[in-house]
Design an enzyme around this catalytic site. Structure first.
Site, PDB file in Angstrom:
ATOM      1  N   SER A  23      -8.134  -7.160 -21.559  1.00 21.42           N
ATOM      2  CA  SER A  23      -8.830  -8.338 -22.089  1.00 21.42           C
ATOM      3  C   SER A  23     -10.180  -7.978 -22.691  1.00 21.42           C
ATOM      4  O   SER A  23     -11.043  -7.399 -22.023  1.00 21.42           O
ATOM      5  CB  SER A  23      -9.049  -9.370 -20.972  1.00 21.42           C
ATOM      6  OG  SER A  23      -7.836  -9.853 -20.479  1.00 21.42           O
ATOM      7  N   HIS A  54      -6.109 -10.751 -26.022  1.00 26.38           N
ATOM      8  CA  HIS A  54      -5.068  -9.733 -26.154  1.00 26.38           C
ATOM      9  C   HIS A  54      -4.451  -9.854 -27.542  1.00 26.38           C
ATOM     10  O   HIS A  54      -3.847 -10.869 -27.882  1.00 26.38           O
ATOM     11  CB  HIS A  54      -3.999  -9.915 -25.070  1.00 26.38           C
ATOM     12  CG  HIS A  54      -4.472  -9.559 -23.698  1.00 26.38           C
ATOM     13  ND1 HIS A  54      -4.222  -8.342 -23.114  1.00 26.38           N
ATOM     14  CD2 HIS A  54      -5.207 -10.269 -22.807  1.00 26.38           C
ATOM     15  CE1 HIS A  54      -4.767  -8.314 -21.915  1.00 26.38           C
ATOM     16  NE2 HIS A  54      -5.363  -9.463 -21.704  1.00 26.38           N
ATOM     17  N   HIS A  76       1.246 -10.358 -18.820  1.00 26.71           N
ATOM     18  CA  HIS A  76       0.976 -10.277 -17.397  1.00 26.71           C
ATOM     19  C   HIS A  76       2.140 -10.810 -16.562  1.00 26.71           C
ATOM     20  O   HIS A  76       2.918 -11.640 -17.027  1.00 26.71           O
ATOM     21  CB  HIS A  76      -0.286 -11.073 -17.045  1.00 26.71           C
ATOM     22  CG  HIS A  76      -1.501 -10.635 -17.796  1.00 26.71           C
ATOM     23  ND1 HIS A  76      -1.712 -10.956 -19.118  1.00 26.71           N
ATOM     24  CD2 HIS A  76      -2.572  -9.895 -17.411  1.00 26.71           C
ATOM     25  CE1 HIS A  76      -2.871 -10.439 -19.519  1.00 26.71           C
ATOM     26  NE2 HIS A  76      -3.400  -9.781 -18.502  1.00 26.71           N
ATOM     27  N   TYR A  78       1.969 -12.921 -14.252  1.00 21.71           N
ATOM     28  CA  TYR A  78       1.853 -14.363 -14.036  1.00 21.71           C
ATOM     29  C   TYR A  78       2.420 -15.186 -15.194  1.00 21.71           C
ATOM     30  O   TYR A  78       2.576 -16.399 -15.077  1.00 21.71           O
ATOM     31  CB  TYR A  78       0.405 -14.776 -13.748  1.00 21.71           C
ATOM     32  CG  TYR A  78      -0.603 -14.473 -14.833  1.00 21.71           C
ATOM     33  CD1 TYR A  78      -0.640 -15.186 -16.035  1.00 21.71           C
ATOM     34  CD2 TYR A  78      -1.564 -13.492 -14.644  1.00 21.71           C
ATOM     35  CE1 TYR A  78      -1.572 -14.908 -17.012  1.00 21.71           C
ATOM     36  CE2 TYR A  78      -2.506 -13.204 -15.610  1.00 21.71           C
ATOM     37  CZ  TYR A  78      -2.512 -13.913 -16.795  1.00 21.71           C
ATOM     38  OH  TYR A  78      -3.451 -13.629 -17.753  1.00 21.71           O
ATOM     39  N   GLU A  79       2.729 -14.514 -16.296  1.00 15.30           N
ATOM     40  CA  GLU A  79       3.358 -15.218 -17.414  1.00 15.30           C
ATOM     41  C   GLU A  79       4.871 -15.322 -17.265  1.00 15.30           C
ATOM     42  O   GLU A  79       5.539 -15.885 -18.124  1.00 15.30           O
ATOM     43  CB  GLU A  79       2.999 -14.523 -18.727  1.00 15.30           C
ATOM     44  CG  GLU A  79       1.503 -14.591 -19.049  1.00 15.30           C
ATOM     45  CD  GLU A  79       1.148 -13.841 -20.317  1.00 15.30           C
ATOM     46  OE1 GLU A  79       1.347 -14.408 -21.414  1.00 15.30           O
ATOM     47  OE2 GLU A  79       0.684 -12.690 -20.214  1.00 15.30           O
ATOM     48  N   ALA A 105      -9.968  -5.486 -17.623  1.00 10.17           N
ATOM     49  CA  ALA A 105     -11.190  -6.151 -17.201  1.00 10.17           C
ATOM     50  C   ALA A 105     -11.003  -6.538 -15.741  1.00 10.17           C
ATOM     51  O   ALA A 105      -9.941  -7.040 -15.360  1.00 10.17           O
ATOM     52  CB  ALA A 105     -11.445  -7.388 -18.053  1.00 10.17           C
ATOM     53  N   MET A 203      -5.605  -8.747 -12.502  1.00  9.21           N
ATOM     54  CA  MET A 203      -4.266  -9.345 -12.529  1.00  9.21           C
ATOM     55  C   MET A 203      -3.308  -8.563 -13.417  1.00  9.21           C
ATOM     56  O   MET A 203      -2.360  -9.121 -13.960  1.00  9.21           O
ATOM     57  CB  MET A 203      -4.362 -10.791 -13.027  1.00  9.21           C
ATOM     58  CG  MET A 203      -5.296 -11.677 -12.244  1.00  9.21           C
ATOM     59  SD  MET A 203      -5.501 -13.305 -13.040  1.00  9.21           S
ATOM     60  CE  MET A 203      -6.879 -13.963 -12.083  1.00  9.21           C
ATOM     61  N   SER A 204      -3.539  -7.258 -13.571  1.00 10.19           N
ATOM     62  CA  SER A 204      -2.731  -6.492 -14.526  1.00 10.19           C
ATOM     63  C   SER A 204      -2.578  -5.052 -14.086  1.00 10.19           C
ATOM     64  O   SER A 204      -2.794  -4.703 -12.926  1.00 10.19           O
ATOM     65  CB  SER A 204      -3.393  -6.557 -15.920  1.00 10.19           C
ATOM     66  OG  SER A 204      -4.624  -5.840 -15.909  1.00 10.19           O
ATOM     67  N   ASN A 227     -17.617  -8.874 -13.741  1.00  8.17           N
ATOM     68  CA  ASN A 227     -18.275  -9.821 -12.830  1.00  8.17           C
ATOM     69  C   ASN A 227     -18.201  -9.288 -11.415  1.00  8.17           C
ATOM     70  O   ASN A 227     -17.395  -8.400 -11.105  1.00  8.17           O
ATOM     71  CB  ASN A 227     -17.578 -11.192 -12.885  1.00  8.17           C
ATOM     72  CG  ASN A 227     -16.092 -11.087 -12.589  1.00  8.17           C
ATOM     73  OD1 ASN A 227     -15.276 -10.848 -13.493  1.00  8.17           O
ATOM     74  ND2 ASN A 227     -15.718 -11.242 -11.314  1.00  8.17           N
ATOM     75  N   HIS A 239     -12.343 -17.243 -17.515  1.00  9.41           N
ATOM     76  CA  HIS A 239     -11.836 -16.242 -18.457  1.00  9.41           C
ATOM     77  C   HIS A 239     -12.845 -16.003 -19.569  1.00  9.41           C
ATOM     78  O   HIS A 239     -12.961 -14.888 -20.094  1.00  9.41           O
ATOM     79  CB  HIS A 239     -10.501 -16.706 -19.040  1.00  9.41           C
ATOM     80  CG  HIS A 239      -9.797 -15.644 -19.827  1.00  9.41           C
ATOM     81  ND1 HIS A 239      -9.462 -14.415 -19.297  1.00  9.41           N
ATOM     82  CD2 HIS A 239      -9.370 -15.616 -21.130  1.00  9.41           C
ATOM     83  CE1 HIS A 239      -8.848 -13.682 -20.226  1.00  9.41           C
ATOM     84  NE2 HIS A 239      -8.787 -14.380 -21.337  1.00  9.41           N
TER      85      HIS A 239
END
Length: 268
Positions: A23, A54, A76, A78-79, A105, A203-204, A227, A239
């Site tokens: 990202s 992306h 990802h 989650y998709e 990220a 998450m990746s 962060n 995001h």
């Protein structure tokens, strides 16, 4: 060879290094010499990208003299499909790449590694609840039970350290933990992840590393810290914040990866 690899082989470039750009980290493709960009939509089996930040294209070119193929965008877990990056990763291997550099990220679980820093990934913890290798094994690609002992190649990490030192980049090192998302983690989850030994969370990346190791690719990884994780900082996570701070870290990431590409042939 995948159908996408057969189509790309006609371009006449055999990449040594494959790169997955996370990202907000797509700026690296701007520094490729004589880049050729092919949208994922034109490559059989490549996923449709639906997350901001992306790009959704494969970019071929040279980076500091090294032939590379950069995946500007990932899908990802989650998709909906934990194995969505199977064809892209295997296409890199089929094209001739022997090394994969993954970027992402991530949120930091260490107060001494704040936004804007880079972290070399030394290992990972898979909290996705899934694997991209679930289902029948494709024996011609790799073994049913691939070892993940050195998922992040120690020799490549040494090259990364050397590149960071040459560029005077303060490169942290640590363990990356992948969650399923897409919701950000709770403060309680972050406390638990710290007990587990995680240094950064995202998450990746983990599915791509599993796919790469299964196919015999060596892997090195870098997290761009965007962060402090939930409960550690004052700003509510979003995001938009991730993309904003990823662009800051991307400046050092571009320099690091360029130097790494230049060192790769000499040191591996």
């Amino acid at each position: 060879m995948t159908a996408a690899a057969q189509a790309l082989a006609q371009r006449g470039l055999t990449p040594k290094l494959g790169i997955v750009l996370g990202s907000g980290l797509g700026a690296l493709t701007d520094d490729l010499d004589q880049p050729v960009a092919i949208p994922y939509a034109e490559l059989p089996g490549f996923p449709e990208i639906g997350v901001a930040g992306h790009g959704g294209q494969l970019v071929l070119g040279h980076l500091n003299g090294l032939p590379v193929a950069a995946l500007a965008g990932r899908k990802h877990a989650y998709e909906g499909d934990p194995a969505a990056m199977k064809v892209p990763i295997r296409t890199l291997k089929a094209l001739g790449a022997d090394t994969l550099l993954v970027t992402n990220a991530a949120g930091s679980l260490r107060e001494d590694v704040g936004p804007g820093r880079l972290m070399a990934i030394t290992d990972h913890i898979n909290m996705l609840g899934s694997s991209p290798l679930t289902g029948p094994n494709e024996d011609e690609i790799g073994p049913r039970f691939p070892s993940m002992r050195d998922a992040y190649d120690p020799q490549l990490i040494r090259v990364l350290r050397k590149a960071a030192k040459a560029e005077m980049i303060d490169l942290a090192e640590g363990v990356y933990l992948a969650t399923a998302g897409p919701a950000f983690e709770t403060p309680a989850e972050i406390r638990a992840f710290r007990v587990l030994g995680a240094d950064a969370v995202g998450m990746s990346t983990v599915p791509e590393v599993i796919l790469a190791r299964h196919a015999g690719l060596r892997v090195v990884g870098v997290s761009a810290i965007t962060n402090l994780a939930e409960g550690m900082g004052g700003e509510e996570l979003s995001h938009e914040q991730t993309l904003r701070n990823a662009h800051v870290a991307a400046r050092d990431l571009v320099r690091l990866v360029e130097r790494f590409a230049g060192e790769l042939d000499d040191d591996t």
